[in-house]
Design a protein around this motif. Structure first.
Motif, short mmCIF file in Angstrom:
data_model
loop_
_atom_site.label_atom_id
_atom_site.label_comp_id
_atom_site.label_asym_id
_atom_site.label_seq_id
_atom_site.Cartn_x
_atom_site.Cartn_y
_atom_site.Cartn_z
N UNK A 66 23.24 36.03 45.40
CA UNK A 66 23.90 37.20 45.98
C UNK A 66 24.68 37.90 44.89
N UNK A 67 24.89 39.16 45.06
CA UNK A 67 25.67 39.94 44.09
C UNK A 67 27.16 39.78 44.43
N UNK A 68 27.75 38.75 43.87
CA UNK A 68 29.15 38.42 44.12
C UNK A 68 30.10 39.11 43.16
N UNK A 69 29.62 40.06 42.38
CA UNK A 69 30.47 40.65 41.34
C UNK A 69 31.75 41.27 41.89
N UNK A 70 31.68 41.87 43.06
CA UNK A 70 32.89 42.49 43.61
C UNK A 70 33.92 41.43 44.01
N UNK A 71 33.46 40.26 44.41
CA UNK A 71 34.36 39.18 44.78
C UNK A 71 34.99 38.54 43.54
N UNK A 72 34.22 38.45 42.49
CA UNK A 72 34.72 37.83 41.26
C UNK A 72 35.61 38.77 40.45
N UNK A 73 35.44 40.05 40.63
CA UNK A 73 36.16 41.04 39.83
C UNK A 73 37.67 40.87 39.92
N UNK A 74 38.18 40.68 41.11
CA UNK A 74 39.63 40.53 41.30
C UNK A 74 40.19 39.33 40.54
N UNK A 75 39.48 38.22 40.59
CA UNK A 75 39.91 37.03 39.85
C UNK A 75 39.88 37.30 38.36
N UNK A 76 38.80 37.92 37.89
CA UNK A 76 38.68 38.22 36.46
C UNK A 76 39.79 39.16 35.98
N UNK A 77 40.11 40.16 36.77
CA UNK A 77 41.15 41.10 36.38
C UNK A 77 42.53 40.44 36.40
N UNK A 78 42.77 39.59 37.38
CA UNK A 78 44.04 38.87 37.43
C UNK A 78 44.17 37.97 36.20
N UNK A 79 43.12 37.24 35.87
CA UNK A 79 43.15 36.36 34.71
C UNK A 79 43.37 37.16 33.42
N UNK A 80 42.70 38.29 33.29
CA UNK A 80 42.87 39.13 32.10
C UNK A 80 44.32 39.64 32.04
N UNK A 81 44.87 40.04 33.16
CA UNK A 81 46.25 40.52 33.21
C UNK A 81 47.20 39.41 32.80
N UNK A 82 46.97 38.18 33.29
CA UNK A 82 47.84 37.04 32.96
C UNK A 82 47.81 36.76 31.45
N UNK A 83 46.66 36.96 30.81
CA UNK A 83 46.58 36.74 29.38
C UNK A 83 47.46 37.72 28.60
N UNK A 84 47.66 38.89 29.15
CA UNK A 84 48.45 39.92 28.47
C UNK A 84 49.95 39.69 28.59
#
Length: 85
Positions: A66-84
């Motif tokens: 399934x194209x889960x990219x929209x579900x994973x996007x939020x987690x990825x953006x949160x993780x990227x934000x936390x790194x900053x």
């Protein structure tokens, strides 16, 4: 398509979906960052997310279920934000 197959193969060699590092060498660096962001140990240690459903969704996405990219996007953006921070 080749990238997805390589990434899926890298994951499929381990029951816990820990990537096979030799196969990941074929994956472009910006995609390798996804593995770091969605690493089960990292997710668990940081304590913001339950890693089990995220890893299942990531694996299903890589397997083409399934194209889960929209579900994973939020987690990825949160993780990227936390790194900053």
């Amino acid at each position: 398509r080749r990238l997805t197959e390589t990434v899926a193969a890298a994951l499929s060699h381990h029951h816990d979906h820990t990537p096979n590092r030799s196969l990941l060498d074929e994956v472009p660096p910006h995609y390798r960052a996804l593995f770091e962001q969605l690493d089960e140990t990292r997710l668990r240690d940081e304590g913001h997310f339950d890693p089990a459903p995220i890893r299942r969704t990531w694996k299903a996405f890589l397997d083409g279920e399934r194209k889960w990219h929209t579900h994973l996007w939020g987690v990825l953006m949160f993780q990227a934000w936390r790194e900053k921070l």
